[in-house]
Design a protein around this motif. Sequence first.
Motif, PDB file in Angstrom:
ATOM      1  N   PRO A 195       0.783  -1.224   0.000  1.00  0.00           N
ATOM      2  CA  PRO A 195       0.000   0.000   0.000  1.00  0.00           C
ATOM      3  C   PRO A 195       0.824   1.288   0.000  1.00  0.00           C
ATOM      4  CG  PRO A 195       0.065  -0.853   2.215  1.00  0.00           C
ATOM      5  CD  PRO A 195       0.813  -1.830   1.347  1.00  0.00           C
ATOM      6  N   GLY A 196       2.148   1.204   0.140  1.00  0.00           N
ATOM      7  CA  GLY A 196       2.986   2.402   0.205  1.00  0.00           C
ATOM      8  C   GLY A 196       2.831   3.336  -0.973  1.00  0.00           C
ATOM      9  N   ALA A 197       2.566   2.792  -2.170  1.00  0.00           N
ATOM     10  CA  ALA A 197       2.448   3.627  -3.372  1.00  0.00           C
ATOM     11  C   ALA A 197       1.226   4.548  -3.332  1.00  0.00           C
ATOM     12  CB  ALA A 197       2.406   2.753  -4.619  1.00  0.00           C
ATOM     13  N   PHE A 198       0.268   4.246  -2.467  1.00  0.00           N
ATOM     14  CA  PHE A 198      -0.862   5.170  -2.307  1.00  0.00           C
ATOM     15  C   PHE A 198      -0.394   6.503  -1.741  1.00  0.00           C
ATOM     16  CE2 PHE A 198      -3.580   1.221  -1.848  1.00  0.00           C
ATOM     17  CZ  PHE A 198      -4.210   1.370  -3.068  1.00  0.00           C
ATOM     18  N   PHE A 199       0.651   6.467  -0.925  1.00  0.00           N
ATOM     19  CA  PHE A 199       1.138   7.662  -0.240  1.00  0.00           C
ATOM     20  C   PHE A 199       2.431   8.211  -0.833  1.00  0.00           C
ATOM     21  CE2 PHE A 199      -0.958   4.734   2.672  1.00  0.00           C
ATOM     22  CZ  PHE A 199      -2.087   5.477   2.984  1.00  0.00           C
ATOM     23  N   TYR A 200       3.231   7.332  -1.442  1.00  0.00           N
ATOM     24  CA  TYR A 200       4.522   7.696  -2.032  1.00  0.00           C
ATOM     25  C   TYR A 200       4.520   7.252  -3.484  1.00  0.00           C
ATOM     26  CZ  TYR A 200       5.838   8.099   2.854  1.00  0.00           C
ATOM     27  OH  TYR A 200       5.893   8.460   4.173  1.00  0.00           O
ATOM     28  N   PRO A 201       4.295   8.152  -4.440  1.00  0.00           N
ATOM     29  CA  PRO A 201       4.141   7.754  -5.842  1.00  0.00           C
ATOM     30  C   PRO A 201       5.370   7.075  -6.448  1.00  0.00           C
ATOM     31  CG  PRO A 201       4.167  10.149  -5.628  1.00  0.00           C
ATOM     32  CD  PRO A 201       4.156   9.587  -4.250  1.00  0.00           C
ATOM     33  N   HIS A 202       6.545   7.261  -5.863  1.00  0.00           N
ATOM     34  CA  HIS A 202       7.745   6.627  -6.411  1.00  0.00           C
ATOM     35  C   HIS A 202       8.158   5.429  -5.570  1.00  0.00           C
ATOM     36  CE1 HIS A 202       8.016   9.727  -9.337  1.00  0.00           C
ATOM     37  NE2 HIS A 202       7.892  10.623  -8.388  1.00  0.00           N
ATOM     38  N   ASN A 203       7.183   4.707  -5.067  1.00  0.00           N
ATOM     39  CA  ASN A 203       7.441   3.528  -4.250  1.00  0.00           C
ATOM     40  C   ASN A 203       7.584   2.304  -5.158  1.00  0.00           C
ATOM     41  OD1 ASN A 203       7.788   2.468  -1.633  1.00  0.00           O
ATOM     42  ND2 ASN A 203       5.779   1.521  -1.770  1.00  0.00           N
TER      43      ASN A 203
END
Length: 116
Positions: A72-80
Amino acid sequence: AGRTVDFHLGERVVAISGPGGQPCPRADVRVCCAHNPWIWKSVRDAGFDVVLAGHLHGCQGAFWESGGRLYPGAFFYPHNHIRQTWMDSRLVVGMGCSDLFPVRWGCPREIVLCLL
């Protein structure tokens, strides 16, 4: 930051730049080293062959991957994402080697080794 260092590796010249540095046109391999993967969007067209980002910035859990991004990190950090390519440039991101919280899921501790 903003600095480039050249060195010889056998017959090849390797140039390593920090954020804000410019790729060396005479180098055989041009590397940009940064802490956060957010730099990818701003340097991928600059002429670097490899962009190394220190570690993921999007949690210590990677439950699924979609489009090269970890959630789910990409929901908050677009370059995850772990790796991306754009034209002739490649981004490599480590998953980190220490923990803020002692729990990880799908995101093992690692140190990236790059052979140039």
